[in-house]
Design a protein around this motif. Structure first.
Motif, PDB file in Angstrom:
ATOM      1  N   ARG B  99       0.825  -1.117  -0.132  1.00 48.36           N
ATOM      2  CA  ARG B  99       0.019   0.094  -0.011  1.00 48.36           C
ATOM      3  C   ARG B  99       0.736   1.322  -0.024  1.00 48.36           C
ATOM      4  NH1 ARG B  99      -4.710   0.140   4.365  1.00 48.36           N
ATOM      5  NH2 ARG B  99      -4.193   2.385   4.076  1.00 48.36           N
ATOM      6  N   ASP B 100       0.372   2.234  -0.750  1.00 54.98           N
ATOM      7  CA  ASP B 100       0.855   3.327  -0.606  1.00 54.98           C
ATOM      8  C   ASP B 100       0.551   4.276   0.724  1.00 54.98           C
ATOM      9  OD1 ASP B 100       2.727   3.462  -2.762  1.00 54.98           O
ATOM     10  OD2 ASP B 100       1.063   4.138  -4.358  1.00 54.98           O
ATOM     11  N   ALA B 101       1.494   4.896   1.078  1.00 48.27           N
ATOM     12  CA  ALA B 101       0.903   5.772   2.330  1.00 48.27           C
ATOM     13  C   ALA B 101       1.005   7.226   2.126  1.00 48.27           C
ATOM     14  CB  ALA B 101       1.988   5.426   3.589  1.00 48.27           C
ATOM     15  N   PRO B 102       0.104   7.874   2.600  1.00 48.76           N
ATOM     16  CA  PRO B 102       0.047   9.350   2.330  1.00 48.76           C
ATOM     17  C   PRO B 102       1.082   9.965   3.359  1.00 48.76           C
ATOM     18  CG  PRO B 102      -2.216   8.676   3.188  1.00 48.76           C
ATOM     19  CD  PRO B 102      -0.982   7.475   3.094  1.00 48.76           C
ATOM     20  N   PRO B 103       1.783  11.037   2.812  1.00 48.37           N
ATOM     21  CA  PRO B 103       2.991  11.598   3.536  1.00 48.37           C
ATOM     22  C   PRO B 103       2.931  11.777   4.903  1.00 48.37           C
ATOM     23  CG  PRO B 103       2.404  13.012   1.761  1.00 48.37           C
ATOM     24  CD  PRO B 103       1.213  12.177   1.653  1.00 48.37           C
ATOM     25  N   ASP B 104       1.519  12.187   5.494  1.00 45.10           N
ATOM     26  CA  ASP B 104       1.448  12.635   6.974  1.00 45.10           C
ATOM     27  C   ASP B 104       1.293  11.464   7.677  1.00 45.10           C
ATOM     28  OD1 ASP B 104      -0.740  11.971   5.295  1.00 45.10           O
ATOM     29  OD2 ASP B 104      -2.003  13.960   6.083  1.00 45.10           O
ATOM     30  N   VAL B 105       1.333  10.060   7.323  1.00 44.69           N
ATOM     31  CA  VAL B 105       1.298   9.096   8.181  1.00 44.69           C
ATOM     32  C   VAL B 105       2.454   8.108   8.419  1.00 44.69           C
ATOM     33  CG1 VAL B 105       0.169   6.541   7.911  1.00 44.69           C
ATOM     34  CG2 VAL B 105      -1.195   8.414   7.573  1.00 44.69           C
ATOM     35  N   ILE B 106       2.530   7.552   9.708  1.00 46.05           N
ATOM     36  CA  ILE B 106       3.604   6.855   9.867  1.00 46.05           C
ATOM     37  C   ILE B 106       3.757   5.559   9.328  1.00 46.05           C
ATOM     38  CG2 ILE B 106       5.386   6.107  11.755  1.00 46.05           C
ATOM     39  CD1 ILE B 106       3.945   8.096  13.689  1.00 46.05           C
ATOM     40  N   ALA B 107       4.592   5.223   8.719  1.00 49.86           N
ATOM     41  CA  ALA B 107       4.379   4.049   7.731  1.00 49.86           C
ATOM     42  C   ALA B 107       5.380   2.812   8.090  1.00 49.86           C
ATOM     43  CB  ALA B 107       4.663   4.274   6.207  1.00 49.86           C
ATOM     44  N   LEU B 108       4.752   1.940   8.863  1.00 53.97           N
ATOM     45  CA  LEU B 108       5.418   0.700   9.302  1.00 53.97           C
ATOM     46  C   LEU B 108       5.087  -0.458   8.600  1.00 53.97           C
ATOM     47  CD1 LEU B 108       6.007   1.350  13.102  1.00 53.97           C
ATOM     48  CD2 LEU B 108       7.382   2.292  11.457  1.00 53.97           C
ATOM     49  N   GLU B 420      -4.591   3.141  11.790  1.00 51.58           N
ATOM     50  CA  GLU B 420      -4.822   4.087  10.756  1.00 51.58           C
ATOM     51  C   GLU B 420      -5.478   5.443  10.976  1.00 51.58           C
ATOM     52  OE1 GLU B 420      -5.467   1.803   7.085  1.00 51.58           O
ATOM     53  OE2 GLU B 420      -6.148   3.372   6.030  1.00 51.58           O
ATOM     54  N   SER B 421      -6.275   5.270  11.864  1.00 52.86           N
ATOM     55  CA  SER B 421      -7.187   6.538  12.384  1.00 52.86           C
ATOM     56  C   SER B 421      -6.231   7.529  12.871  1.00 52.86           C
ATOM     57  CB  SER B 421      -8.436   6.360  13.189  1.00 52.86           C
ATOM     58  OG  SER B 421      -9.233   5.141  12.191  1.00 52.86           O
ATOM     59  N   ALA B 422      -5.326   6.823  13.665  1.00 55.18           N
ATOM     60  CA  ALA B 422      -4.431   7.586  14.470  1.00 55.18           C
ATOM     61  C   ALA B 422      -3.206   8.168  13.962  1.00 55.18           C
ATOM     62  CB  ALA B 422      -4.139   6.901  15.789  1.00 55.18           C
ATOM     63  N   GLY B 423      -3.209   7.517  12.526  1.00 58.90           N
ATOM     64  CA  GLY B 423      -1.972   7.945  11.762  1.00 58.90           C
ATOM     65  C   GLY B 423      -0.941   6.914  11.618  1.00 58.90           C
ATOM     66  N   LEU B 424      -1.165   5.882  11.779  1.00 60.43           N
ATOM     67  CA  LEU B 424      -0.028   4.591  11.673  1.00 60.43           C
ATOM     68  C   LEU B 424      -0.376   3.488  11.148  1.00 60.43           C
ATOM     69  CD1 LEU B 424       2.613   3.351  12.950  1.00 60.43           C
ATOM     70  CD2 LEU B 424       1.322   2.549  15.040  1.00 60.43           C
ATOM     71  N   LEU B 425       0.414   3.182   9.983  1.00 61.90           N
ATOM     72  CA  LEU B 425       0.122   2.076   9.246  1.00 61.90           C
ATOM     73  C   LEU B 425       1.006   0.864   9.612  1.00 61.90           C
ATOM     74  CD1 LEU B 425      -0.317   3.103   5.343  1.00 61.90           C
ATOM     75  CD2 LEU B 425      -2.180   2.325   6.955  1.00 61.90           C
ATOM     76  N   VAL B 426       0.110  -0.333  10.179  1.00 61.71           N
ATOM     77  CA  VAL B 426       1.112  -1.402  10.356  1.00 61.71           C
ATOM     78  C   VAL B 426       0.476  -2.587   9.451  1.00 61.71           C
ATOM     79  CG1 VAL B 426       1.244  -0.804  12.605  1.00 61.71           C
ATOM     80  CG2 VAL B 426      -0.490  -1.991  12.460  1.00 61.71           C
ATOM     81  N   ALA B 427       1.364  -3.664   9.391  1.00 62.89           N
ATOM     82  CA  ALA B 427       0.766  -4.916   8.646  1.00 62.89           C
ATOM     83  C   ALA B 427       0.496  -6.072   9.630  1.00 62.89           C
ATOM     84  CB  ALA B 427       2.049  -5.324   7.742  1.00 62.89           C
ATOM     85  N   THR B 428      -0.708  -6.322   9.572  1.00 63.01           N
ATOM     86  CA  THR B 428      -1.151  -7.453  10.559  1.00 63.01           C
ATOM     87  C   THR B 428      -0.535  -8.839  10.010  1.00 63.01           C
ATOM     88  OG1 THR B 428      -3.239  -7.761   9.363  1.00 63.01           O
ATOM     89  CG2 THR B 428      -3.291  -6.486  11.385  1.00 63.01           C
TER      90      THR B 428
END
Lengths: 469, 469
Positions: B99-108, B420-428
């Motif tokens: 997934r592409d992440a928007p720039p304002d999200v922390i992408a882990l 994600e709502s809180a600005g963090l992407l993780v992979a389950t």
């Protein structure tokens, strides 16, 4: 193949390597050129052969060295044949059309246009720009760069008649070459054991991809006016096939182009059988006396899956093509692409888009049309003059090839060998038939190197046909 | 995903487009940035969304225009579902890791290293040189550029112990990325219905490739010390499998590395069952506190099929990997590659070879080791401080990921949504299990953008775990 000078160098260097210490450095190419009185290309060919045999190794910037062979124990991988079980398909050798030719041979066998027909300056400039862009260090979406998807969709939209819904950018999936597209289409839309109709004769790569996907290949005869709609309807009815693979414009190998009034009758048969037409528009940029109109332009109900490649017309290095499909078919092909290769290098996509959106690309295509026409006419004239025994039923309006029928009873394998000994590479027709060949054919590519040698090529072919060397 | 500013722009522009004439030109990006008080990236994201929806089109160099929609007739592709029949495999959605992440999200969540970890100058310089070379306009052999084959063979030969036969350049097949290699290996060495053993958990892309090839996936549990040889032997005996897919070094997702004394016992089991070990050496360049030694170095009887990728460590645009295999296995994989994609862009191969043979590449790898170590330690510290509920059994000695076990009963889908709502992407973790997940895991990539945000990411994860937002 007349590569005697290269094998002479290989033999000689092998003796030298046998007595040299591991790690010893080979003389520079220039020195070898002088020593063997051979061209740099021939010397490089010899070195590559020795590299492939594991006897030497090249360290870029440093030179070529004798490899430290650690043991001479011959390996036996016999156990693998039990583990691998019988192959599902025959293991196909590399096609004649992919063979590299030594520089001193007349090469009419290849499926690719010669370098002089490529937009070389455009390609180099676009790649240089792409190397400086974000595309050099980023990952594009699975379906492709959105701007490139738009370009492919727009190209087809521009010939879509009013009243039909043009394809959307999201209907486009960018591919690493059209061969990958064929494999995905056969896997995703048919699958093991399912019947797939193929024009016959047809592109050997499509036959190969179909066999790899494990589908059941069903030939449908196709002539200069395309397939007979009644014959096609019978094949659909008999087999319950849902896929028909065809090249409506400048088919490889025959050069045939379906007349405009054949598009709708064929599409009607496809629709009536709830089926897909896989339209391989491989020669879209290779029109000579006309321009191809894709059948896909006449369909907005998702019956045509359209395949369009840039690799042959832009550069073999720009491995970029696209499939345009709608509805669930598009989704299944995309899922297969994701599993197969995840995404296509964004650098190649950016360069491809750069090239085809330059005004100079249109100029190049106009020039290409002229060059292909001149080369085609030169080869046609030469064949008619020197190979009177052969019949050339059809002078193609586009594409890269002549499809020549030889006298019945011609031994094609022997013909190919004899031509090769005489310095001419041709592709025999058998590879282009999904089932039995219907006669002895050869395919002659008029887009290869050195068109000035076409008369000599025809003379060799005629002489070999008449039993001489 | 916090892309509200982008969807706000999409909604607003959609109203504007609805009233605009077909062909009308949209304001320039700069004007849109000012109008919506949004970043250029957000505006570009909105425009791409509208392009994908077919509402506007971008003509490079000219601007963005309202698309002339030819008809508004909604298309019904329902007939296709009959033609396509039931899918053989489930149609997998795009993995979280892509997934592409928007720039304002922390992408882990991503599986790729951030751009700042790539040898960007080397990549751009090599691509620029390749653009000027013959590779820009020529076609390499199916198995790859001989010099690049040699480089891959030499890399493995250098760690091959004395007395073992090192691989030859001709044992190397260059691939357009390792995903293509996985697909070919499963198709060529197993095929529909055949059992294949996979470490569990393991790389989602391998599971996907196996499913696409139609093989029967059999999980073999694997921990920080790799698979238990007895368990592996039982799985071979029970299933008659001839293939075992594993990542002996810095496995994705767990980061596990087989201890050196585990290599031979596993290889012995593989040999005893006349089988292949598919060694996916994806993290070869990502060692932190050690360097990986491929299991392939310990095998010269053709039991190990070794997969090595440059895409992740060099650049996502350099889609180049290699499989090293011997004997009939190599021939079958090569035949599959020929049918699937014919050849890999010689430009990308030349650039890859250029990069990995520069002295600066070794310098880069040393720096990368340092950066990955610092990032790993930062994330480990943050997780231990802020996510005390989770257990981090294993701090990996290399690779790009932490594998975190969450408390039993954690609802992973909800956790991912709340993060994600809180600005963090993780992979389950579920995607990494060939069968049922054995617990609630998340994979945290420490090679993504903005490591300074790792503490904040851990705080968000901890807060969400404790039921807050």
């Amino acid at each position: 193949m007349n590569d005697s000078s290269s094998s002479r160098i290989v033999d000689d260097l092998r003796v030298w390597i046998g007595t040299a210490a591991p790690g010893a450095r080979l003389p520079a190419t220039r020195a070898l050129v002088a020593r063997y009185q051979a061209s740099p290309v021939t010397v490089q060919l010899a070195l590559r052969t020795l590299i492939g045999q594991g006897l030497i190794e090249s360290r870029p910037g440093a030179g070529t060295f004798v490899r430290a062979v650690r043991t001479a124990r011959p390996a036996d991988y016999g156990w693998q044949t039990a583990a691998l079980r019988a192959p599902r398909n025959r293991i196909t050798p590399v096609s004649t059309a992919l063979r590299d030719a030594p520089p001193d041979v007349i090469a009419l066998h290849s499926g690719y246009p010669d370098r002089e027909l490529l937009p070389e300056r455009l390609v180099r400039a676009a790649l240089t720009r792409a190397a400086r862009s974000a595309a050099a260090v980023s990952r594009p979406p699975v379906a492709g760069l959105p701007e490139l998807q738009s370009w492919f969709a727009r190209e087809l939209a521009e010939v879509t008649p009013a009243g039909s819904t043009a394809p959307l950018p999201s209907d486009v999936i960018v591919l690493p070459g059209s061969q990958s597209g064929l494999s995905s289409i056969f896997r995703a839309l048919a699958g093991p054991g399912q019947p797939v109709l193929l024009e016959s004769p047809t592109y050997w790569g499509a036959i190969l991809a179909a066999e790899q996907a494990g589908v059941r290949v069903v030939p449908v005869p196709s002539g200069p006016a395309g397939p007979d709609p009644d014959e096609l309807a019978r094949a659909f009815a008999e087999t319950s096939a849902r896929l028909f693979y065809a090249q409506p414009n400048y088919a490889n190998p025959t050069g045939a182009q379906w007349p405009a009034d054949r598009h709708d009758p064929v599409l009607d048969v496809v629709r009536a059988h709830g089926a897909f037409l896989i339209e391989d528009d491989w020669a879209h940029d290779f029109g000579i006396t006309g321009s191809p109109t894709p059948v896909a332009a006449r369909d907005d109900a998702g019956h045509v899956v359209h395949l369009r490649s840039l690799t042959k017309s832009v550069s073999p290095a720009i491995r970029v093509a696209a499939v345009i499909a709608r509805g669930p078919a598009r989704d299944r092909i995309l899922a297969d692409r994701g599993a197969e290769s995840m995404y296509v290098s964004g650098l190649l996509q950016a360069a491809a888009l750069d090239i085809v959106t330059q005004p100079a690309w249109q100029t190049h295509l106009r020039g290409l049309r002229h060059h292909l026409g001149a080369r085609r006419d030169l080869l046609v004239t030469a064949v008619r003059e020197h190979v009177a025994e052969a019949s050339l039923d059809h002078v193609p309006a586009g594409g890269l090839n002549l499809w020549l029928r030889l006298p019945d009873g011609t031994d094609l394998d022997r013909l190919a060998r004899d031509c090769e000994s005489a310095g001419l590479l041709v592709a025999t027709g058998d590879e282009w038939f999904p089932a039995e060949p219907t006669g002895p054919f050869v395919r002659l590519n008029y887009a290869g190197p050195n068109p000035a040698a076409f008369p000599e090529a025809a003379r060799i072919l005629g002489r070999v046909l008449r039993g001489g060397r």
